[in-house]
Motif scaffolding. Sequence first.
Motif, PDB file in Angstrom:
ATOM      1  N   GLU A  61       0.825  -1.206   0.000  1.00 31.03           N
ATOM      2  CA  GLU A  61       0.000   0.000   0.000  1.00 31.03           C
ATOM      3  C   GLU A  61       0.861   1.258   0.000  1.00 31.03           C
ATOM      4  O   GLU A  61       0.575   2.205  -0.728  1.00 31.03           O
ATOM      5  CB  GLU A  61      -0.953   0.006   1.200  1.00 31.03           C
ATOM      6  CG  GLU A  61      -2.072  -0.990   1.085  1.00 31.03           C
ATOM      7  CD  GLU A  61      -2.950  -0.774  -0.142  1.00 31.03           C
ATOM      8  OE1 GLU A  61      -3.284   0.387  -0.449  1.00 31.03           O
ATOM      9  OE2 GLU A  61      -3.293  -1.777  -0.802  1.00 31.03           O
ATOM     10  N   ARG A  65       1.079   4.087  -3.068  1.00 32.05           N
ATOM     11  CA  ARG A  65       0.896   5.529  -2.858  1.00 32.05           C
ATOM     12  C   ARG A  65       2.110   6.307  -3.357  1.00 32.05           C
ATOM     13  O   ARG A  65       1.966   7.375  -3.939  1.00 32.05           O
ATOM     14  CB  ARG A  65       0.656   5.828  -1.384  1.00 32.05           C
ATOM     15  CG  ARG A  65      -0.746   5.492  -0.913  1.00 32.05           C
ATOM     16  CD  ARG A  65      -1.047   6.048   0.469  1.00 32.05           C
ATOM     17  NE  ARG A  65      -0.106   5.617   1.502  1.00 32.05           N
ATOM     18  CZ  ARG A  65      -0.208   4.482   2.173  1.00 32.05           C
ATOM     19  NH1 ARG A  65      -1.192   3.659   1.955  1.00 32.05           N
ATOM     20  NH2 ARG A  65       0.683   4.179   3.107  1.00 32.05           N
ATOM     21  N   SER A  70      -3.585   3.624  -7.455  1.00 30.89           N
ATOM     22  CA  SER A  70      -4.646   3.536  -6.446  1.00 30.89           C
ATOM     23  C   SER A  70      -5.163   2.143  -6.252  1.00 30.89           C
ATOM     24  O   SER A  70      -4.950   1.235  -6.889  1.00 30.89           O
ATOM     25  CB  SER A  70      -5.804   4.441  -6.791  1.00 30.89           C
ATOM     26  OG  SER A  70      -6.165   4.328  -8.126  1.00 30.89           O
TER      27      SER A  70
END
Length: 70
Positions: A61, A65, A70
Amino acid sequence: MELIKELGWQEKPLLHIFNKVDVASPERKFLVKQVPRIFVSATTGEGLVQLKEKMVEMIWEKRKRAIGIS
């Protein structure tokens, strides 16, 4: 939490890991409010797979980012 602020890590992902789940009563686990959290036992290995999976998920994650996915 003061140490986290002192080191400037407020924006870093945080995973709460609680060891000795093999000797803790189930009631004690319900007292833990921190999230995300993983309960592990170094003695029995319980929770270690979940710990590894959560670490990979959190790293992925953060990486997504950083590169704008996304």
